[in-house]
Design a protein around this motif. Structure first.
Motif, PDB file in Angstrom:
ATOM      1  N   TRP A  14       0.834  -1.208   0.000  1.00 43.05           N
ATOM      2  CA  TRP A  14       0.000   0.000   0.000  1.00 43.05           C
ATOM      3  C   TRP A  14       0.870   1.260   0.000  1.00 43.05           C
ATOM      4  O   TRP A  14       0.615   2.210  -0.739  1.00 43.05           O
ATOM      5  CB  TRP A  14      -0.920  -0.012   1.218  1.00 43.05           C
ATOM      6  N   GLY A  15       1.905   1.278   0.823  1.00 44.68           N
ATOM      7  CA  GLY A  15       2.793   2.434   0.875  1.00 44.68           C
ATOM      8  C   GLY A  15       3.521   2.666  -0.433  1.00 44.68           C
ATOM      9  O   GLY A  15       3.704   3.815  -0.871  1.00 44.68           O
ATOM     10  N   VAL A  16       3.924   1.590  -1.072  1.00 45.13           N
ATOM     11  CA  VAL A  16       4.608   1.703  -2.367  1.00 45.13           C
ATOM     12  C   VAL A  16       3.652   2.268  -3.417  1.00 45.13           C
ATOM     13  O   VAL A  16       4.009   3.171  -4.184  1.00 45.13           O
ATOM     14  CB  VAL A  16       5.167   0.331  -2.806  1.00 45.13           C
ATOM     15  N   GLU A  17       2.434   1.773  -3.443  1.00 39.95           N
ATOM     16  CA  GLU A  17       1.446   2.264  -4.414  1.00 39.95           C
ATOM     17  C   GLU A  17       1.143   3.741  -4.193  1.00 39.95           C
ATOM     18  O   GLU A  17       1.023   4.511  -5.147  1.00 39.95           O
ATOM     19  CB  GLU A  17       0.150   1.445  -4.317  1.00 39.95           C
ATOM     20  N   GLU A  18       1.007   4.158  -2.939  1.00 37.69           N
ATOM     21  CA  GLU A  18       0.752   5.567  -2.639  1.00 37.69           C
ATOM     22  C   GLU A  18       1.917   6.450  -3.080  1.00 37.69           C
ATOM     23  O   GLU A  18       1.714   7.548  -3.581  1.00 37.69           O
ATOM     24  CB  GLU A  18       0.497   5.764  -1.148  1.00 37.69           C
ATOM     25  N   THR A  19       3.128   5.962  -2.889  1.00 41.92           N
ATOM     26  CA  THR A  19       4.309   6.726  -3.287  1.00 41.92           C
ATOM     27  C   THR A  19       4.350   6.935  -4.792  1.00 41.92           C
ATOM     28  O   THR A  19       4.611   8.043  -5.274  1.00 41.92           O
ATOM     29  CB  THR A  19       5.589   6.009  -2.813  1.00 41.92           C
ATOM     30  N   PHE A  20       4.063   5.893  -5.556  1.00 43.83           N
ATOM     31  CA  PHE A  20       4.063   6.041  -7.013  1.00 43.83           C
ATOM     32  C   PHE A  20       2.915   6.931  -7.478  1.00 43.83           C
ATOM     33  O   PHE A  20       3.082   7.720  -8.419  1.00 43.83           O
ATOM     34  CB  PHE A  20       4.012   4.677  -7.702  1.00 43.83           C
ATOM     35  N   GLN A  21       1.757   6.845  -6.838  1.00 45.83           N
ATOM     36  CA  GLN A  21       0.643   7.716  -7.208  1.00 45.83           C
ATOM     37  C   GLN A  21       0.996   9.174  -6.927  1.00 45.83           C
ATOM     38  O   GLN A  21       0.709  10.051  -7.739  1.00 45.83           O
ATOM     39  CB  GLN A  21      -0.626   7.320  -6.449  1.00 45.83           C
ATOM     40  N   PHE A  22       1.639   9.435  -5.789  1.00 42.79           N
ATOM     41  CA  PHE A  22       2.094  10.790  -5.469  1.00 42.79           C
ATOM     42  C   PHE A  22       3.063  11.289  -6.542  1.00 42.79           C
ATOM     43  O   PHE A  22       2.943  12.417  -7.022  1.00 42.79           O
ATOM     44  CB  PHE A  22       2.771  10.798  -4.090  1.00 42.79           C
ATOM     45  N   ALA A  23       4.020  10.459  -6.917  1.00 42.59           N
ATOM     46  CA  ALA A  23       5.005  10.859  -7.924  1.00 42.59           C
ATOM     47  C   ALA A  23       4.342  11.115  -9.273  1.00 42.59           C
ATOM     48  O   ALA A  23       4.727  12.038  -9.998  1.00 42.59           O
ATOM     49  CB  ALA A  23       6.094   9.801  -8.051  1.00 42.59           C
ATOM     50  N   LYS A  24       3.355  10.323  -9.619  1.00 40.65           N
ATOM     51  CA  LYS A  24       2.642  10.546 -10.884  1.00 40.65           C
ATOM     52  C   LYS A  24       1.903  11.870 -10.854  1.00 40.65           C
ATOM     53  O   LYS A  24       1.939  12.633 -11.825  1.00 40.65           O
ATOM     54  CB  LYS A  24       1.655   9.415 -11.147  1.00 40.65           C
ATOM     55  N   ASN A  25       1.210  12.161  -9.760  1.00 45.79           N
ATOM     56  CA  ASN A  25       0.399  13.383  -9.679  1.00 45.79           C
ATOM     57  C   ASN A  25       1.232  14.637  -9.523  1.00 45.79           C
ATOM     58  O   ASN A  25       0.935  15.660 -10.140  1.00 45.79           O
ATOM     59  CB  ASN A  25      -0.582  13.286  -8.507  1.00 45.79           C
ATOM     60  N   GLU A  26       2.254  14.600  -8.691  1.00 44.64           N
ATOM     61  CA  GLU A  26       2.975  15.812  -8.333  1.00 44.64           C
ATOM     62  C   GLU A  26       4.203  16.093  -9.181  1.00 44.64           C
ATOM     63  O   GLU A  26       4.603  17.246  -9.296  1.00 44.64           O
ATOM     64  CB  GLU A  26       3.395  15.751  -6.853  1.00 44.64           C
ATOM     65  N   THR A  27       4.837  15.084  -9.727  1.00 44.37           N
ATOM     66  CA  THR A  27       6.097  15.321 -10.445  1.00 44.37           C
ATOM     67  C   THR A  27       6.070  14.856 -11.891  1.00 44.37           C
ATOM     68  O   THR A  27       7.096  14.904 -12.558  1.00 44.37           O
ATOM     69  CB  THR A  27       7.269  14.637  -9.720  1.00 44.37           C
ATOM     70  N   GLY A  28       4.933  14.408 -12.379  1.00 46.24           N
ATOM     71  CA  GLY A  28       4.837  14.019 -13.782  1.00 46.24           C
ATOM     72  C   GLY A  28       5.559  12.734 -14.121  1.00 46.24           C
ATOM     73  O   GLY A  28       6.069  12.578 -15.228  1.00 46.24           O
ATOM     74  N   LEU A  29       5.597  11.810 -13.192  1.00 46.71           N
ATOM     75  CA  LEU A  29       6.316  10.560 -13.415  1.00 46.71           C
ATOM     76  C   LEU A  29       5.818   9.824 -14.660  1.00 46.71           C
ATOM     77  O   LEU A  29       6.592   9.217 -15.384  1.00 46.71           O
ATOM     78  CB  LEU A  29       6.185   9.653 -12.186  1.00 46.71           C
ATOM     79  N   ASP A  30       4.538   9.915 -14.927  1.00 46.87           N
ATOM     80  CA  ASP A  30       3.980   9.172 -16.065  1.00 46.87           C
ATOM     81  C   ASP A  30       3.784  10.027 -17.315  1.00 46.87           C
ATOM     82  O   ASP A  30       3.172   9.592 -18.271  1.00 46.87           O
ATOM     83  CB  ASP A  30       2.663   8.515 -15.670  1.00 46.87           C
ATOM     84  N   HIS A  31       4.332  11.230 -17.332  1.00 48.46           N
ATOM     85  CA  HIS A  31       4.192  12.115 -18.488  1.00 48.46           C
ATOM     86  C   HIS A  31       5.497  12.165 -19.266  1.00 48.46           C
ATOM     87  O   HIS A  31       6.272  13.108 -19.173  1.00 48.46           O
ATOM     88  CB  HIS A  31       3.805  13.527 -18.048  1.00 48.46           C
ATOM     89  N   TYR A  32       5.746  11.143 -20.023  1.00 52.12           N
ATOM     90  CA  TYR A  32       6.965  11.126 -20.822  1.00 52.12           C
ATOM     91  C   TYR A  32       6.635  10.626 -22.218  1.00 52.12           C
ATOM     92  O   TYR A  32       5.761   9.805 -22.418  1.00 52.12           O
ATOM     93  CB  TYR A  32       8.054  10.256 -20.184  1.00 52.12           C
ATOM     94  N   GLN A  33       7.320  11.199 -23.179  1.00 55.03           N
ATOM     95  CA  GLN A  33       7.211  10.771 -24.568  1.00 55.03           C
ATOM     96  C   GLN A  33       8.640  10.718 -25.107  1.00 55.03           C
ATOM     97  O   GLN A  33       9.144  11.695 -25.633  1.00 55.03           O
ATOM     98  CB  GLN A  33       6.363  11.737 -25.376  1.00 55.03           C
ATOM     99  N   VAL A  34       9.258   9.602 -24.914  1.00 57.47           N
ATOM    100  CA  VAL A  34      10.656   9.457 -25.307  1.00 57.47           C
ATOM    101  C   VAL A  34      10.802   8.266 -26.238  1.00 57.47           C
ATOM    102  O   VAL A  34       9.959   7.380 -26.271  1.00 57.47           O
ATOM    103  CB  VAL A  34      11.574   9.298 -24.077  1.00 57.47           C
ATOM    104  N   ARG A  35      11.895   8.264 -26.966  1.00 56.94           N
ATOM    105  CA  ARG A  35      12.149   7.173 -27.899  1.00 56.94           C
ATOM    106  C   ARG A  35      13.330   6.319 -27.503  1.00 56.94           C
ATOM    107  O   ARG A  35      13.496   5.222 -28.006  1.00 56.94           O
ATOM    108  CB  ARG A  35      12.400   7.749 -29.298  1.00 56.94           C
ATOM    109  N   ARG A  36      14.163   6.838 -26.624  1.00 56.42           N
ATOM    110  CA  ARG A  36      15.364   6.094 -26.249  1.00 56.42           C
ATOM    111  C   ARG A  36      15.381   5.848 -24.751  1.00 56.42           C
ATOM    112  O   ARG A  36      14.825   6.616 -23.972  1.00 56.42           O
ATOM    113  CB  ARG A  36      16.613   6.878 -26.649  1.00 56.42           C
ATOM    114  N   TYR A  37      16.080   4.797 -24.368  1.00 56.54           N
ATOM    115  CA  TYR A  37      16.156   4.414 -22.963  1.00 56.54           C
ATOM    116  C   TYR A  37      16.808   5.501 -22.114  1.00 56.54           C
ATOM    117  O   TYR A  37      16.331   5.803 -21.018  1.00 56.54           O
ATOM    118  CB  TYR A  37      16.928   3.103 -22.806  1.00 56.54           C
ATOM    119  N   ASP A  38      17.893   6.108 -22.598  1.00 50.77           N
ATOM    120  CA  ASP A  38      18.578   7.105 -21.775  1.00 50.77           C
ATOM    121  C   ASP A  38      17.697   8.323 -21.508  1.00 50.77           C
ATOM    122  O   ASP A  38      17.739   8.902 -20.423  1.00 50.77           O
ATOM    123  CB  ASP A  38      19.930   7.501 -22.365  1.00 50.77           C
TER     124      ASP A  38
END
Length: 76
Positions: A14-38
């Motif tokens: 539960w704590g891990v899921e909350e941490t990732f949800q916080f990162a997605k909402n507050e820091t744009g963790l899931d807002h990426y459009q990239v083509r390369r791994y680096d």
């Protein structure tokens, strides 16, 4: 594996899921459009660094408030 251990592990998720949800909402963790791994790696690293900074800052504020510290106001 004992039942108590399974319950503990399931509860810690539960704590891990909350941490990732916080990162997605507050820091744009899931807002990426990239083509390369680096590029992806840089985005994820910076987002997680920002999330860690926010968490540490929030914790420091809570500790200071509990001790009765005065808040610093920003001057215009």
């Amino acid at each position: 594996m004992p039942l108590a251990e399974l319950v503990r592990v399931a509860g810690s998720r539960w704590g891990v899921e909350e941490t990732f949800q916080f990162a997605k909402n507050e820091t744009g963790l899931d807002h990426y459009q990239v083509r390369r791994y680096d590029s992806w790696y840089r985005h994820i690293a910076l987002s997680m660094l920002a999330a860690a900074f926010l968490a540490v800052t929030a914790h420091a504020e809570r500790v200071r408030d509990e001790k009765g510290g005065a808040r610093r106001e920003m001057n215009d």
